[in-house]
Each structure stands twice: as C-alpha cells, then as structure tokens.
Design a protein around this motif. Sequence first.
Motif, PDB file in Angstrom:
ATOM      1  N   LEU A 155      69.663  52.598  -7.423  1.00  0.00           N
ATOM      2  CA  LEU A 155      68.539  53.286  -8.051  1.00  0.00           C
ATOM      3  C   LEU A 155      67.863  52.362  -9.064  1.00  0.00           C
ATOM      4  CD1 LEU A 155      70.424  56.618  -8.579  1.00  0.00           C
ATOM      5  CD2 LEU A 155      68.268  56.452  -7.345  1.00  0.00           C
ATOM      6  N   ASP A 156      66.547  52.332  -9.022  1.00  0.00           N
ATOM      7  CA  ASP A 156      65.760  51.474  -9.901  1.00  0.00           C
ATOM      8  C   ASP A 156      65.075  52.323 -10.971  1.00  0.00           C
ATOM      9  OD1 ASP A 156      64.151  49.645 -11.139  1.00  0.00           O
ATOM     10  OD2 ASP A 156      62.998  49.100  -9.354  1.00  0.00           O
ATOM     11  N   PRO A 157      65.553  52.280 -12.221  1.00  0.00           N
ATOM     12  CA  PRO A 157      64.929  53.081 -13.283  1.00  0.00           C
ATOM     13  C   PRO A 157      63.523  52.620 -13.649  1.00  0.00           C
ATOM     14  CG  PRO A 157      67.133  52.318 -13.907  1.00  0.00           C
ATOM     15  CD  PRO A 157      66.721  51.535 -12.712  1.00  0.00           C
ATOM     16  N   LYS A 158      63.088  51.463 -13.123  1.00  0.00           N
ATOM     17  CA  LYS A 158      61.757  50.929 -13.423  1.00  0.00           C
ATOM     18  C   LYS A 158      60.885  50.906 -12.174  1.00  0.00           C
ATOM     19  CE  LYS A 158      63.636  48.050 -17.146  1.00  0.00           C
ATOM     20  NZ  LYS A 158      63.797  46.674 -17.689  1.00  0.00           N
ATOM     21  N   ALA A 159      61.138  51.826 -11.245  1.00  0.00           N
ATOM     22  CA  ALA A 159      60.464  51.793  -9.952  1.00  0.00           C
ATOM     23  C   ALA A 159      58.964  52.027 -10.050  1.00  0.00           C
ATOM     24  CB  ALA A 159      61.085  52.832  -9.022  1.00  0.00           C
ATOM     25  N   THR A 160      58.526  52.772 -11.048  1.00  0.00           N
ATOM     26  CA  THR A 160      57.100  53.013 -11.257  1.00  0.00           C
ATOM     27  C   THR A 160      56.765  52.660 -12.705  1.00  0.00           C
ATOM     28  OG1 THR A 160      57.323  55.300 -12.026  1.00  0.00           O
ATOM     29  CG2 THR A 160      57.234  54.943  -9.633  1.00  0.00           C
ATOM     30  N   PRO A 161      55.497  52.406 -13.001  1.00  0.00           N
ATOM     31  CA  PRO A 161      55.144  52.098 -14.397  1.00  0.00           C
ATOM     32  C   PRO A 161      55.570  53.188 -15.372  1.00  0.00           C
ATOM     33  CG  PRO A 161      53.342  51.500 -12.944  1.00  0.00           C
ATOM     34  CD  PRO A 161      54.352  52.224 -12.092  1.00  0.00           C
ATOM     35  N   LEU A 162      55.406  54.453 -15.001  1.00  0.00           N
ATOM     36  CA  LEU A 162      55.796  55.540 -15.898  1.00  0.00           C
ATOM     37  C   LEU A 162      57.312  55.561 -16.094  1.00  0.00           C
ATOM     38  CD1 LEU A 162      55.130  58.022 -17.582  1.00  0.00           C
ATOM     39  CD2 LEU A 162      55.222  59.383 -15.470  1.00  0.00           C
ATOM     40  N   MET A 163      58.081  55.413 -15.003  1.00  0.00           N
ATOM     41  CA  MET A 163      59.530  55.389 -15.141  1.00  0.00           C
ATOM     42  C   MET A 163      59.985  54.215 -15.996  1.00  0.00           C
ATOM     43  SD  MET A 163      60.783  56.440 -11.304  1.00  0.00           S
ATOM     44  CE  MET A 163      62.518  56.225 -11.745  1.00  0.00           C
ATOM     45  N   ALA A 164      59.365  53.069 -15.805  1.00  0.00           N
ATOM     46  CA  ALA A 164      59.736  51.895 -16.598  1.00  0.00           C
ATOM     47  C   ALA A 164      59.469  52.138 -18.079  1.00  0.00           C
ATOM     48  CB  ALA A 164      58.967  50.672 -16.110  1.00  0.00           C
ATOM     49  N   ARG A 165      58.341  52.754 -18.371  1.00  0.00           N
ATOM     50  CA  ARG A 165      58.000  53.010 -19.772  1.00  0.00           C
ATOM     51  C   ARG A 165      58.951  54.032 -20.381  1.00  0.00           C
ATOM     52  NH1 ARG A 165      53.481  51.650 -22.648  1.00  0.00           N
ATOM     53  NH2 ARG A 165      53.084  52.869 -24.535  1.00  0.00           N
ATOM     54  N   ARG A 166      59.256  55.095 -19.613  1.00  0.00           N
ATOM     55  CA  ARG A 166      60.139  56.132 -20.151  1.00  0.00           C
ATOM     56  C   ARG A 166      61.563  55.624 -20.315  1.00  0.00           C
ATOM     57  NH1 ARG A 166      62.920  58.282 -22.763  1.00  0.00           N
ATOM     58  NH2 ARG A 166      63.705  60.429 -22.767  1.00  0.00           N
ATOM     59  N   THR A 167      62.098  54.970 -19.301  1.00  0.00           N
ATOM     60  CA  THR A 167      63.504  54.554 -19.370  1.00  0.00           C
ATOM     61  C   THR A 167      63.717  53.432 -20.380  1.00  0.00           C
ATOM     62  OG1 THR A 167      63.229  53.089 -17.437  1.00  0.00           O
ATOM     63  CG2 THR A 167      64.042  55.321 -17.033  1.00  0.00           C
TER      64      THR A 167
END
Length: 437
Positions: free
Chosen positions: A388-400
Amino acid sequence: MSNAPQTLQAYRASLLYFRADPAFDERAHVWHEDGLLVVADGRIQAAGDYASLAPTLPTDALVHDYRGMLITPGFIDTHLHYPQTDMIASPAPGLLPWLDTYTFPTERRFDDPAHGRAVAEFFLDELLRCGTTTAMVYCTVHRASVDAFFEASEARDLRMVAGKVLMDRHCPDFLRDSADIGGRESAELIATWHKRERNLYAITPRFAPTSSDEQLRTAAELARAYPDTFIQTHVSENADECAWVRALFPSSRSYLHVYDQFGLMRPRAMFGHCIWLDEQDFARMADTGAAAAVCPTSNLFLGSGLFDFEKADGARTLLSLGTDVGAGTSFSMLQTMNEAYKVARLKGSYLPALRMFYLATLGAARSMQLEGVIGSLASGNEADFIVLDPKATPLMARRTAHCGTLDEMLFALALLGDDRAIRATYAAGRKVHERAA
C-alpha cells in the motif's frame, strides 16, 4: 502446479498483520515500522524487524525495497458476483426491481463459455488491481460460468471460492434449474474444482425465495456430504425481501431461521448482508460458526439499510467485508472500509481503522475457517500480500505527511484510498499486479 517463484525473496517495508480482533484485544495487531517479509515457495517464511531478520538472509537473497510503504495481507472479499461486473452502477428503486431489470438479463448470457471467460478475466484482474487476493464469488445458474471462473482463477494461481447459483423458482425460465439438476451439477463441480490447486467450492443457493424446499434440502445434503466446502447465500438484505420471505416461510421464526431449519448453518457458511437480523439471529450465527459478510456500498446503493456492528459484536458473530459487486459500487476494499465506517457512525457505533483492516484480512479468513492459510503475514501462511502506498495521490501524500500514529495513517488509507493506493499485489509469492510509480 503452482507457478510461484521457488527462490527466497524478501520485501522491506512497514508490515502490519493481526493475531486477534482489535475490538476485543488491545494487542491484536503486529506492526513493524521498518520490517522485512521473507517469502519462499509461495509461503511466508518470516516477518519481523528489518534489523533482526536482514542478517539471517542468504547472501544472494533478492530484497525488494518498498520503504515508505505498507505491506499487509491481501484483502479478502467475502461476497460478490462476477457475472454482474458489466452491470455495476445500474439504477433501480430497490433490490427486487434491480434483480428483474438488470441482474437476471445480464446473467442470462453466461450460458456462453466464451462470454463467461472474458468477464472472469476482467473481474479477476480488477480484484488484483484493488489488492484483493481472495474472494467468495457467485457465478450464475450455468455450469459453464463456474468452469470459466475457476479456469481463470487457476491460471493466476489464486485462492478463490466460487459456486454455481441454485435457483428453481420465482425467477425467469431462462435462469431456472431444478433441485435435481442443481444438486447433480453442484456435486460434479465440487468433484472437478474443490481443492484443485487453490480453488475452493461454495454451495450457492441464491436466496431463500428463489429456492424451493426441495432445493434447499438438496443444498443441505450437499453440505453434509462435503463438509469442507463453503455455503454462501443472502439473508435479510432488504425490508421488502424480508416480507416476501415471511410470506413464503410462515413457520420460520426469522429469515435466517429458514436456512437453519434446512441445515444450512455451519462453519464455512457465509451469509451476505444480515441487516435485519435480531439478537437471537446473531447469537445463532455465533453458535453455529456461520459468518456475516457486511456489504456497505451495496446496502447504501440499494437503500437496503445499515448493518448493526454493535448488535453483531454483542453476540461475537464472525464478521467480514464484501463489496457485493454489482450492487456494490466499487471493487476496492479500501472504498468498502470507507462506507463501512460511515454506516457504523450512522448506527451510533465506531469502527477504528485497525478494525477495518482486520475485517478485510484475518477477520475474513477466520470467518471462512481459513486462519493459518490466508489473511496473515505469520510464518506458514500462503504468500498473498499487498503493498500500500500512502502517497498514491497528491491528497493522500499531503494528509499522510501529517499522520502522527499508525491508526491515523490507516484511517487516511481507508477513507481516501482506492485502487491507486495498491502499489503491488502478490499471490502465492508471485507479483500479479503492479501500478506504475
């Protein structure tokens, strides 16, 4: 013959798996922030801290570097319909008209083996793209639909459960079998496919209204004759459906009691939906070892109702998650967690992120009586796992980037993630899907 790689390989990433249900055990999960997963011959050899395990590897061992990502067991989807792939997102005012308008006409085409194989190929690729490595799958009434599914599954060396739908009344003539034909074909399919490679068979009455008493008795006879097979069906999904069952089976205490009266409640029996069950029903499920497949995206889509996690947990009923494609609106178990969380909140309870990941992995394996086979990264389990990639999308990367705890990171994956969060999927130690970096 398994096509898993026969040489030892290792994977460096954060590791997460479970030993128990987080709802009832504070030490339920195992977490290695900098971990190493060691795999050989299609099975997990070890999982632990990188610093401890790395020195034990052979000098020629291949180490895949997934640092910054999370490895978990592959997701397990305990309720969905592969023939309904092409009708996902079809509008209808409720379950029963949806069946008549879309489901039955779509399933009619599966008497054609070529059509069944084409849909099965796409369906399995979609599951793997979403990180699902095991599923309990409904085929159609056509024997060819089962052969097509298992052929496609076997070619990918997947641990899949499926079965021919049994349906001999209250359905179109073009989808109707009989108690005799359905029983005979099911027995022949069990002999052909059950425990062949990684395939497992499920005795599959569609739901009580579409099976006569004779056919339900036939299904129970099969279940007794083949006790290590699975049973899968629907129960208490929709208020109109429940009223229909009361009219058809007036001597039964409840919808679930219909199946109990016919001897269809036992370990490895999976009941989809379970929305309108009462405390006595959930207690009976727990007593018999039967399990519930919770299908939130489908239940919301059809307006069927909200699953009561608190009531089910009060009886310690075995629980898992199902996408229920095609009434379900996504193949993604992450999206299914997203909706399960919201359903729980609307019913006044709360699903922590760890519980959601448990339900999609070890919880599902326990519900299927397959603990020790799938659903864990513990040594000896089949090497079905995902990255699983916690930075898969820009929003996920920013949140995680702002997550301070494991629970926050998992919650962000569940609420914001979808197929894009699955960097890679492995089945029996072999990479079967990879998303471009």
